[in-house]
Design an enzyme around this catalytic site. Structure first.
Site, mmCIF file in Angstrom:
data_model
loop_
_atom_site.group_PDB
_atom_site.id
_atom_site.type_symbol
_atom_site.label_atom_id
_atom_site.label_comp_id
_atom_site.label_asym_id
_atom_site.label_seq_id
_atom_site.Cartn_x
_atom_site.Cartn_y
_atom_site.Cartn_z
ATOM 1 N N GLU A 133 -0.093 3.744 -5.368
ATOM 2 C CA GLU A 133 -0.787 4.867 -5.422
ATOM 3 C C GLU A 133 -2.002 4.303 -5.792
ATOM 4 O OE1 GLU A 133 0.314 7.775 -4.139
ATOM 5 O OE2 GLU A 133 2.107 6.132 -3.538
ATOM 6 N N HIS A 136 -3.761 3.245 -2.727
ATOM 7 C CA HIS A 136 -4.085 5.200 -2.293
ATOM 8 C C HIS A 136 -5.504 5.074 -2.565
ATOM 9 C CE1 HIS A 136 -1.084 5.584 0.852
ATOM 10 N NE2 HIS A 136 0.050 6.101 -0.034
#
Length: 344
Positions: A133, A136
């Site tokens: 994450e 990202h």
């Protein structure tokens, strides 16, 4: 007591997301980043989806990790941000039995992890998921996912106009393909953060088969990936293409196989050794070269595959990379060119 970042794993100062991004993801991102004002426009448009309200929603209905709440998860965030050299994002744990995690927001991105994922993964596997994450966020994927969301909603509104819908659906399909590749990029970021290939593979396998790891085998799971890739005849290829409609994540076996291939390719080892592109050089990245790299990656994957449908179509893309690179070069050169008489 302040939580200190883990010093035992390799840190990547000034790491550019180009170091780990899948070529198809990287080519699209480099091209879009080069368009003057594009990020700013999308960030303003993302306000239509009320990022502030999302943060308030999780602030009121989830648990924000910190030094006194989910301390182990907080340590994972501190470590991932330190290793990938980004500002530490907030992370919320929300009650949901489905194992999921997501990075939300553009101006001040934050991460949401469900209790299902938290309960499914062990400590090392969780490092991979949190690093995924944070990857990202470093790539700025949320900005461009906003565009996908807006176009998807627009496609639904104009569904009654045949030609308009077909054109938008083609764009949405292309953006969905990009998002699937962005997930492969984030898997690589997760591996760079955790620096434990076995834990990364276990994490992906658990996402497919659940927590009973003793009942599963990584080699057998990779064999599934090879069987899925091969197919029996062209009909399987058509079915696989149709199954991608509306999907924003690759299948679990595909993700594990792709990460395993990348880890074994030498790129992972080179980054660990300090050989990686720096963020300070992102503005100088060549769009044409990145688009060519994207086309090359597709050609290489199609050369590896045993899928009868892809095998029959692989020659169609010859030359697409060079043509696409020249097109993006022409567009961006015009946008960067100073006005006549305006000087440098």
């Amino acid at each position: 007591m302040t939580t200190e970042p883990d010093r035992s794993r390799v840190r990547f100062p000034d790491l550019s997301s180009r170091a780990y991004e899948h070529p198809a993801d990287r080519g699209a991102l480099v091209a879009m980043r080069s368009l003057r004002g594009f990020d700013t426009l999308l960030r303003k448009m993302s306000g239509l989806f009320n990022e502030r309200s999302l943060r308030l929603h999780y602030l009121s209905s989830a648990v924000r990790v910190g030094e006194t709440q989910f301390r182990d998860v907080y340590q994972d965030v501190v470590d991932a941000a330190h290793i990938l050299d980004v500002e530490r994002p907030e992370l919320y744990v929300v009650q949901d039995p489905q194992p999921r995690a997501m990075a939300i927001g553009t101006d001040k991105p934050f991460i949401v992890v469900t209790t299902g994922l938290f309960d499914l993964l062990d400590a090392e596997e969780r490092r991979f998921a949190v690093g995924h994450e944070v990857g990202h966020i470093l790539s700025g994927h949320a900005v461009y996912r906003t565009l996908l969301l807006m176009l998807t909603r627009l496609a639904l509104r104009v569904a009654w106009i045949p030609l308009g819908y077909v054109g938008l659906r083609a764009i949405v399909f292309a953006l969905e393909e990009w998002q699937r590749k962005s997930e492969l990029s984030a898997d690589r970021a997760g591996l760079l953060s955790s620096q434990d290939p076995d834990a990364a593979k276990r994490s992906l396998m658990k996402m497919a088969g659940g927590s009973r790891l003793a009942e599963m085998d990584i080699d057998a799971f990779l064999q599934q990936a090879r069987e899925y890739d091969a197919g029996e005849d062209a009909r399987d290829g058509v079915i696989k293409l149709m199954s991608l409609m509306g999907r924003t994540h690759p299948q679990a076996v595909v993700r594990l196989a792709e990460l395993d291939r990348w880890a074994a390719s030498g790129e992972y080892s080179r980054i660990l050794a300090g050989d990686y592109p720096r963020r300070s050089g992102d503005r100088d990245a060549s769009i044409s070269q990145e688009v060519r790299n994207a086309a090359k990656s597709y050609q290489e994957s199609w050369s590896r595959t045993s899928d009868p449908l892809i095998s029959s179509l692989r020659d169609i893309v010859n030359g697409v990379g060079d043509a696409g690179g020249k097109l993006f070069d022409n567009i961006t050169n015009r946008m960067r060119r100073p006005n006549d008489g305006g000087g440098e």
